[in-house]
Write a protein that holds these residues in place. Structure first.
Motif, PDB file in Angstrom:
ATOM      1  N   GLY A  10       0.849  -1.193   0.000  1.00  0.00           N
ATOM      2  CA  GLY A  10       0.000   0.000   0.000  1.00  0.00           C
ATOM      3  C   GLY A  10       0.884   1.243   0.000  1.00  0.00           C
ATOM      4  O   GLY A  10       2.090   1.166  -0.285  1.00  0.00           O
ATOM      5  N   ALA A  12       2.033   3.005   2.498  1.00  0.00           N
ATOM      6  CA  ALA A  12       3.109   3.004   3.506  1.00  0.00           C
ATOM      7  C   ALA A  12       4.330   2.249   2.989  1.00  0.00           C
ATOM      8  O   ALA A  12       5.461   2.759   3.036  1.00  0.00           O
ATOM      9  CB  ALA A  12       2.595   2.381   4.804  1.00  0.00           C
ATOM     10  N   LYS A  33       0.291  -9.936   0.650  1.00  0.00           N
ATOM     11  CA  LYS A  33      -0.487 -11.191   0.613  1.00  0.00           C
ATOM     12  C   LYS A  33      -1.609 -11.136  -0.420  1.00  0.00           C
ATOM     13  O   LYS A  33      -2.132 -12.163  -0.828  1.00  0.00           O
ATOM     14  CB  LYS A  33      -1.017 -11.529   1.997  1.00  0.00           C
ATOM     15  CG  LYS A  33      -1.982 -10.538   2.556  1.00  0.00           C
ATOM     16  CD  LYS A  33      -2.428 -10.969   3.941  1.00  0.00           C
ATOM     17  CE  LYS A  33      -3.518 -10.033   4.429  1.00  0.00           C
ATOM     18  NZ  LYS A  33      -4.051 -10.361   5.714  1.00  0.00           N
ATOM     19  N   THR A  41      -6.032   1.257  -1.827  1.00  0.00           N
ATOM     20  CA  THR A  41      -6.366   2.241  -2.868  1.00  0.00           C
ATOM     21  C   THR A  41      -6.416   1.600  -4.262  1.00  0.00           C
ATOM     22  O   THR A  41      -6.641   2.303  -5.253  1.00  0.00           O
ATOM     23  CB  THR A  41      -5.360   3.414  -2.883  1.00  0.00           C
ATOM     24  OG1 THR A  41      -4.114   2.936  -3.375  1.00  0.00           O
ATOM     25  CG2 THR A  41      -5.163   3.999  -1.497  1.00  0.00           C
ATOM     26  N   HIS A  58     -11.707   6.355  -2.896  1.00  0.00           N
ATOM     27  CA  HIS A  58     -10.526   7.048  -2.376  1.00  0.00           C
ATOM     28  C   HIS A  58     -10.323   8.366  -3.102  1.00  0.00           C
ATOM     29  O   HIS A  58     -10.063   8.377  -4.308  1.00  0.00           O
ATOM     30  CB  HIS A  58      -9.294   6.156  -2.520  1.00  0.00           C
ATOM     31  CG  HIS A  58      -9.208   5.134  -1.433  1.00  0.00           C
ATOM     32  ND1 HIS A  58     -10.005   4.018  -1.392  1.00  0.00           N
ATOM     33  CD2 HIS A  58      -8.445   5.096  -0.313  1.00  0.00           C
ATOM     34  CE1 HIS A  58      -9.727   3.323  -0.298  1.00  0.00           C
ATOM     35  NE2 HIS A  58      -8.780   3.955   0.376  1.00  0.00           N
ATOM     36  N   HIS A  61      -6.543  14.175  -0.993  1.00  0.00           N
ATOM     37  CA  HIS A  61      -6.560  15.580  -0.543  1.00  0.00           C
ATOM     38  C   HIS A  61      -5.471  15.760   0.492  1.00  0.00           C
ATOM     39  O   HIS A  61      -5.234  14.882   1.320  1.00  0.00           O
ATOM     40  CB  HIS A  61      -7.937  15.938   0.040  1.00  0.00           C
ATOM     41  CG  HIS A  61      -8.376  15.052   1.165  1.00  0.00           C
ATOM     42  ND1 HIS A  61      -8.283  15.403   2.494  1.00  0.00           N
ATOM     43  CD2 HIS A  61      -8.902  13.793   1.156  1.00  0.00           C
ATOM     44  CE1 HIS A  61      -8.742  14.416   3.248  1.00  0.00           C
ATOM     45  NE2 HIS A  61      -9.120  13.417   2.470  1.00  0.00           N
ATOM     46  N   TYR A 216       4.075 -12.525   4.533  1.00  0.00           N
ATOM     47  CA  TYR A 216       5.515 -12.423   4.805  1.00  0.00           C
ATOM     48  C   TYR A 216       5.990 -13.534   5.748  1.00  0.00           C
ATOM     49  O   TYR A 216       7.152 -13.936   5.703  1.00  0.00           O
ATOM     50  CB  TYR A 216       5.874 -11.046   5.392  1.00  0.00           C
ATOM     51  CG  TYR A 216       5.603 -10.916   6.867  1.00  0.00           C
ATOM     52  CD1 TYR A 216       4.315 -10.716   7.341  1.00  0.00           C
ATOM     53  CD2 TYR A 216       6.627 -11.035   7.803  1.00  0.00           C
ATOM     54  CE1 TYR A 216       4.052 -10.621   8.683  1.00  0.00           C
ATOM     55  CE2 TYR A 216       6.377 -10.945   9.164  1.00  0.00           C
ATOM     56  CZ  TYR A 216       5.088 -10.735   9.600  1.00  0.00           C
ATOM     57  OH  TYR A 216       4.838 -10.661  10.942  1.00  0.00           O
ATOM     58  N   THR A 231       4.030  -3.031   7.447  1.00  0.00           N
ATOM     59  CA  THR A 231       2.864  -2.132   7.356  1.00  0.00           C
ATOM     60  C   THR A 231       1.531  -2.880   7.514  1.00  0.00           C
ATOM     61  O   THR A 231       0.473  -2.307   7.246  1.00  0.00           O
ATOM     62  CB  THR A 231       2.855  -1.338   6.018  1.00  0.00           C
ATOM     63  OG1 THR A 231       2.395  -2.201   4.958  1.00  0.00           O
ATOM     64  CG2 THR A 231       4.221  -0.772   5.661  1.00  0.00           C
ATOM     65  N   PHE A 252     -18.163  -4.319   0.451  1.00  0.00           N
ATOM     66  CA  PHE A 252     -18.448  -3.411  -0.662  1.00  0.00           C
ATOM     67  C   PHE A 252     -19.318  -4.149  -1.676  1.00  0.00           C
ATOM     68  O   PHE A 252     -18.929  -5.215  -2.171  1.00  0.00           O
ATOM     69  CB  PHE A 252     -17.149  -2.949  -1.328  1.00  0.00           C
ATOM     70  CG  PHE A 252     -16.231  -2.224  -0.374  1.00  0.00           C
ATOM     71  CD1 PHE A 252     -16.503  -0.911   0.004  1.00  0.00           C
ATOM     72  CD2 PHE A 252     -15.124  -2.858   0.166  1.00  0.00           C
ATOM     73  CE1 PHE A 252     -15.670  -0.244   0.897  1.00  0.00           C
ATOM     74  CE2 PHE A 252     -14.284  -2.197   1.061  1.00  0.00           C
ATOM     75  CZ  PHE A 252     -14.557  -0.885   1.423  1.00  0.00           C
TER      76      PHE A 252
HETATM   77  P1  FAD Z   1      -2.999  -0.536   3.338  1.00  0.00           P
HETATM   78  O1  FAD Z   1      -3.417   0.183   2.116  1.00  0.00           O
HETATM   79  O2  FAD Z   1      -4.016  -1.284   4.130  1.00  0.00           O
HETATM   80  O3  FAD Z   1      -1.810  -1.521   2.917  1.00  0.00           O
HETATM   81  C1  FAD Z   1      -1.335  -2.531   3.769  1.00  0.00           C
HETATM   82  C2  FAD Z   1      -0.974  -3.708   2.895  1.00  0.00           C
HETATM   83  O4  FAD Z   1      -0.328  -4.700   3.715  1.00  0.00           O
HETATM   84  C3  FAD Z   1      -2.191  -4.398   2.283  1.00  0.00           C
HETATM   85  O5  FAD Z   1      -2.079  -4.422   0.866  1.00  0.00           O
HETATM   86  C4  FAD Z   1      -2.187  -5.798   2.876  1.00  0.00           C
HETATM   87  O6  FAD Z   1      -2.598  -6.803   1.970  1.00  0.00           O
HETATM   88  C5  FAD Z   1      -0.714  -5.976   3.238  1.00  0.00           C
HETATM   89  N1  FAD Z   1      -0.496  -6.963   4.305  1.00  0.00           N
HETATM   90  C6  FAD Z   1      -1.101  -6.983   5.511  1.00  0.00           C
HETATM   91  N2  FAD Z   1      -0.657  -8.040   6.219  1.00  0.00           N
HETATM   92  C7  FAD Z   1       0.248  -8.701   5.439  1.00  0.00           C
HETATM   93  C8  FAD Z   1       1.023  -9.860   5.610  1.00  0.00           C
HETATM   94  N3  FAD Z   1       0.961 -10.599   6.727  1.00  0.00           N
HETATM   95  N4  FAD Z   1       1.864 -10.256   4.614  1.00  0.00           N
HETATM   96  C9  FAD Z   1       1.913  -9.549   3.447  1.00  0.00           C
HETATM   97  N5  FAD Z   1       1.171  -8.425   3.225  1.00  0.00           N
HETATM   98  C10 FAD Z   1       0.354  -8.007   4.218  1.00  0.00           C
HETATM   99  N6  FAD Z   1      -7.849   8.088   2.565  1.00  0.00           N
HETATM  100  C11 FAD Z   1      -7.886   9.281   1.923  1.00  0.00           C
HETATM  101  O7  FAD Z   1      -6.914  10.054   1.998  1.00  0.00           O
HETATM  102  N7  FAD Z   1      -8.978   9.636   1.164  1.00  0.00           N
HETATM  103  C12 FAD Z   1     -10.061   8.830   1.026  1.00  0.00           C
HETATM  104  O8  FAD Z   1     -11.033   9.178   0.332  1.00  0.00           O
HETATM  105  C13 FAD Z   1     -10.052   7.571   1.711  1.00  0.00           C
HETATM  106  N8  FAD Z   1     -11.104   6.743   1.624  1.00  0.00           N
HETATM  107  C14 FAD Z   1     -11.061   5.539   2.264  1.00  0.00           C
HETATM  108  C15 FAD Z   1     -12.161   4.695   2.140  1.00  0.00           C
HETATM  109  C16 FAD Z   1     -12.152   3.443   2.756  1.00  0.00           C
HETATM  110  C17 FAD Z   1     -13.348   2.550   2.626  1.00  0.00           C
HETATM  111  C18 FAD Z   1     -11.015   3.058   3.520  1.00  0.00           C
HETATM  112  C19 FAD Z   1     -10.999   1.707   4.199  1.00  0.00           C
HETATM  113  C20 FAD Z   1      -9.933   3.891   3.654  1.00  0.00           C
HETATM  114  C21 FAD Z   1      -9.936   5.148   3.030  1.00  0.00           C
HETATM  115  N9  FAD Z   1      -8.852   6.007   3.113  1.00  0.00           N
HETATM  116  C22 FAD Z   1      -8.890   7.229   2.477  1.00  0.00           C
HETATM  117  C23 FAD Z   1      -7.648   5.653   3.896  1.00  0.00           C
HETATM  118  C24 FAD Z   1      -6.564   4.992   3.019  1.00  0.00           C
HETATM  119  O9  FAD Z   1      -7.077   3.792   2.486  1.00  0.00           O
HETATM  120  C25 FAD Z   1      -5.341   4.693   3.899  1.00  0.00           C
HETATM  121  O10 FAD Z   1      -4.866   5.853   4.535  1.00  0.00           O
HETATM  122  C26 FAD Z   1      -4.172   4.103   3.122  1.00  0.00           C
HETATM  123  O11 FAD Z   1      -4.573   3.261   2.080  1.00  0.00           O
HETATM  124  C27 FAD Z   1      -3.311   3.326   4.108  1.00  0.00           C
HETATM  125  O12 FAD Z   1      -2.184   2.808   3.451  1.00  0.00           O
HETATM  126  P2  FAD Z   1      -1.309   1.672   4.188  1.00  0.00           P
HETATM  127  O13 FAD Z   1      -0.213   1.319   3.264  1.00  0.00           O
HETATM  128  O14 FAD Z   1      -0.969   2.101   5.563  1.00  0.00           O
HETATM  129  O15 FAD Z   1      -2.311   0.452   4.386  1.00  0.00           O
END
Ligand code: FAD
Ligand code: UDP
Length: 380
Positions: A10, A12, A33, A41, A58, A61, A216, A231, A252
């Motif tokens: 993602g 992060a 995974k 996203t 998503h 902003h 992982y 992350t 969804f």
């Molecule tokens: P994630 O995107 O959750 O990525 C984490 C990744 O880690 C995932 O792909 C997952 O599969 C992987 N993972 C987890 N565990 C393991 C494992 N054991 N082994 C391998 N891989 C693993 N933000 C905005 O700014 N604007 C918006 O309009 C907005 N709308 C949203 C709507 C919804 C319904 C949701 C749920 C969130 C929204 N957000 C929005 C927030 C946004 O989605 C998050 O801030 C952002 O995507 C977080 O990124 P991340 O990398 O921290 O987490």
């Protein structure tokens, strides 16, 4: 040997993979995974050829010039300001509550000054403001709180607003003017060719290898690496040793309709008895022209993929116990919405990862000066 194993593709994980590969010359293995990059996203063209977001709408902003400029290296933008209507008392009215909302709901013709008085007369002063109920009732009073926030929040979180931190409903402002945009940030828009394309561009560096469909834990003992960036959900990393952290999930449900337009705006919120919280029509967000249109209904639920950390005191306390364990680990760094248990928007996650990258560079420089003596790990 990889310099970094990064768990989660993602925002992060991908920002760190890109920075470490392109700026620090590190070799990175990015593992997810799921069967795709982009985390929550991720977007794709459905069978009808309409660009949709697999994990809900998503909208980008931010007020951070650094974050906007950073992402602009990987995508051009489509200017887009999100607008939301709420279905209340049989009408569709703007949310965040603004001057037009009040005038429409109550059949009035108030000015900005009048609406100030209108709200002040209804507001119930709360000190201190502790909960998500306090925040709203303190600003607009109980009636508007019940119309717009109480049942939506109960559906979304499975909790009454009085059981949630103030920060949750504080995300939604109240406006005395007619500004009907959902966000008021300086930079607002959508990646012109979608989020997934933007992630492909970020991850195209030859130092980054991407491994999908892999937890992982299946490979971390098999593939040599120097440091890990994690992350995923923090409680999973530690095998739930203190118990599960609550994360709220959503189902969804997508529908494609044989009409060009389904609803009056990008999203309609349902703060009422419907089992779903909101309905989003993707073509508003993406600007795509198509004779059909796809919408998504969001049904919040307890079990399922972890989407939302749940901001309340007892959860923060449980998270702190995991955070102590994380801080004690050498060479493993936790970042992102799930690993730091923060209700972050995309831009906040990008900012957090850019900061961690700077810290890692500083650690590496210190490390060289200290002839290889390790510093303790970083927790943002
Ligand atoms: P994630 O995107 O959750 O990525 C984490 C990744 O880690 C995932 O792909 C997952 O599969 C992987 N993972 C987890 N565990 C393991 C494992 N054991 N082994 C391998 N891989 C693993 N933000 C905005 O700014 N604007 C918006 O309009 C907005 N709308 C949203 C709507 C919804 C319904 C949701 C749920 C969130 C929204 N957000 C929005 C927030 C946004 O989605 C998050 O801030 C952002 O995507 C977080 O990124 P991340 O990398 O921290 O987490
Ligand atoms: N909220 C509400 N009614 C609305 C919009 C939001 O009660 O019409 C509350 C609800 O608790 C929600 C929170 O405000 O979870 C934050 O809303 P936001 O739209 O930022 O949620 P997200 O897009 O993160 O799901």
């Amino acid at each position: 040997m990889f310099d970094y194993l990064i768990v989660g593709a993602g925002f992060a994980g991908s920002v760190l993979a890109e920075r470490l590969a392109s700026q620090s010359g590190k070799k990175v293995l990015l593992v997810d995974k799921r069967n795709h990059i982009g985390g929550n996203t991720y977007d794709f063209y459905n069978t009808e050829g309409i660009l949709v977001h697999k994990y809900g709408p998503h909208i980008f902003h931010t007020n951070s010039e650094e974050v906007y400029k950073y992402l602009s290296q990987f995508t051009p933008w489509r200017p887009y300001e999100h607008r939301v209507l709420a279905s209340v008392d049989g009408m569709l009215v703007p949310i965040p509550i603004n001057l037009n909302t009040i005038n429409m709901l109550y059949g009035l013709k108030l000015s900005t000054d009048d609406v100030e008085n209108f709200l002040q007369c209804r507001a119930e002063r709360k000190t201190p403001i502790l909960t998500s109920e306090d925040v709203v009732v303190n600003k607009v009073g109980r009636e508007l709180y019940e119309k717009f926030f109480k049942s939506y929040t109960k559906k979304q979180w499975g909790l009454d607003p009085s059981e949630l931190d103030a920060s949750v409903t504080a995300r939604i402002p109240t406006r005395k003017n007619r500004d009907d945009r959902y966000f008021s940030d300086i930079y607002q828009g959508m990646p012109l060719h979608g989020y997934t394309k933007m992630f492909e561009n970020m991850l195209s560096h030859p130092n980054i290898k991407v491994l999908l469909n892999t937890d992982y834990k299946e490979i971390s003992d098999l593939i040599p690496f120097r440091e890990m960036i994690y992350t995923g959900p923090i409680d999973y990393y530690f095998d739930y040793c203190y118990g599960k952290l609550p994360y709220r999930s959503i189902e969804f449900k997508f529908e494609t309709i044989g009409a060009e337009i389904f609803q009056a705006t990008g999203t309609v919120n349902y703060p009422n008895e419907h089992p779903y919280t909101r309905v989003t029509e993707f073509k508003y967000l993406t600007g795509q022209k198509h004779p059909q249109t796809t919408i998504v209904y969001e049904y919040p639920k307890q079990e399922g993929d972890p989407y939302y950390p749940v901001p309340r005191t007892e959860n923060a306390e449980l998270y702190k116990k995991y955070q102590v364990l994380a801080a004690g680990l050498k060479n493993v760094y936790f970042t992102g919405r799930l690993a730091t248990y923060k209700y972050y928007n995309m831009d906040q996650v990008v900012a957090q990862s850019l900061k961690l990258h700077k810290t890692l560079i500083a650690f590496a420089a210190n490390d060289r000066q200290l002839n290889g003596h390790k510093l303790t790990s970083f927790q943002s």
